[in-house]
Design an enzyme around this catalytic site. Structure first.
Site, PDB file in Angstrom:
ATOM      1  CB  CYS A 266      -0.993  -0.054   1.166  1.00  0.00           C
ATOM      2  SG  CYS A 266      -2.369   1.097   0.943  1.00  0.00           S
TER       3      CYS A 266
ATOM      4  CG  HIS B  86      -3.697  -3.339   3.246  1.00  0.00           C
ATOM      5  ND1 HIS B  86      -2.761  -3.006   4.206  1.00  0.00           N
ATOM      6  CD2 HIS B  86      -4.087  -2.180   2.676  1.00  0.00           C
ATOM      7  CE1 HIS B  86      -2.607  -1.698   4.217  1.00  0.00           C
ATOM      8  NE2 HIS B  86      -3.388  -1.166   3.297  1.00  0.00           N
TER       9      HIS B  86
ATOM     10  CD  GLU C  95      -1.664  -6.258   5.367  1.00  0.00           C
ATOM     11  OE1 GLU C  95      -1.336  -6.568   4.216  1.00  0.00           O
ATOM     12  OE2 GLU C  95      -1.798  -5.064   5.742  1.00  0.00           O
TER      13      GLU C  95
END
Ligand code: MN
Length: 229
Positions: free
Chosen positions: A112, A207, A209
């Site tokens: 990001c 993102h 994650e």
């Protein structure tokens, strides 16, 4: 020491209203993702540039995490939007971490804001404000990507995938030593970049994650960071 150490850059987050109590923090999802692929996560707090050599010597891989806008002074522009979501100390420290990681040949995964910082560090520029890429919380997905043939993201995510989108800035001019490898088909926003000059750097505008249990490719990306990048 057998485990691969993955350093994750932390944000500076005020936890009181007056902004006096500031925590070094980053989403637990990074530690979770890194541990799931067998690595040892370490959080790197924003600090003095004199520390970056030791930090990069300590880690095997570096993740530049998300957060504030990158200040336009780093790509030669004036601030054109009404926002105070910047942190010069963090920009300078993470640019130094990135430079040192390149010097020491340590692989970098840029997430990001991290992707934006990498693009700026290598001579690219950013759009300071775009529409239709802020879904709020990073849970779940809000738009699709199409990936470029022969890229790492195509291998991991296939030709198309669903991603989350929690960014207000995006890449305008891509740095010359990078190739854009994923796009939002709605508006051609660059959603992934990969170095073409032999640098071991991959950047994602989304993102991963938060999607390790949801969309194929995201956990595999952390595996790629540990084993191949
Ligand atoms: Mn997006």
């Amino acid at each position: 020491m057998c485990r691969t150490i993955v350093g994750v850059s932390a944000n500076l987050c005020p936890v009181d209203q007056a902004g006096k109590n500031i925590h070094s923090s980053v989403s637990c999802k990074f530690a979770e993702s890194i541990k799931l692929v067998g690595g040892l996560p370490m959080v790197i707090p924003v600090g003095d540039k004199s520390l970056v050599k030791d930090y990069i010597e300590t880690v095997d891989k570096l993740i530049l995490s998300g957060g504030q806008n990158v200040h336009p002074q780093f790509y030669g522009e004036e601030k054109a939007i009404d926002s105070d979501d910047y942190n010069l100390a963090r920009d300078e420290f993470e640019l130094a971490l990135l430079k040192e990681a390149i010097r020491q040949g340590k692989p970098v995964l840029a997430i990001c804001r991290g992707l934006q910082l990498v693009n700026v560090a290598f001579g690219g520029t950013l759009n300071q404000q775009i529409d239709n890429h802020w879904q709020g919380q990073p849970f779940g997905t809000s738009h699709s990507i199409r990936t470029e043939k022969g890229s790492v993201v195509e291998r991991l995510f296939g030709q198309a995938s669903q991603i989350n989108s929690v960014h207000r800035q995006s890449i305008k001019d891509l740095a010359p030593n990078f190739r854009a490898t994923a796009f939002d088909p709605r508006d051609n926003t660059i959603e992934a970049i990969e170095a073409v000059d032999g640098s071991r750097i991959i950047g994602l505008q989304w993102h991963p994650e938060f999607l390790i249990n949801e969309e194929k490719g995201n956990l595999e990306l952390f595996q790629y960071l540990l084993q191949e990048l």
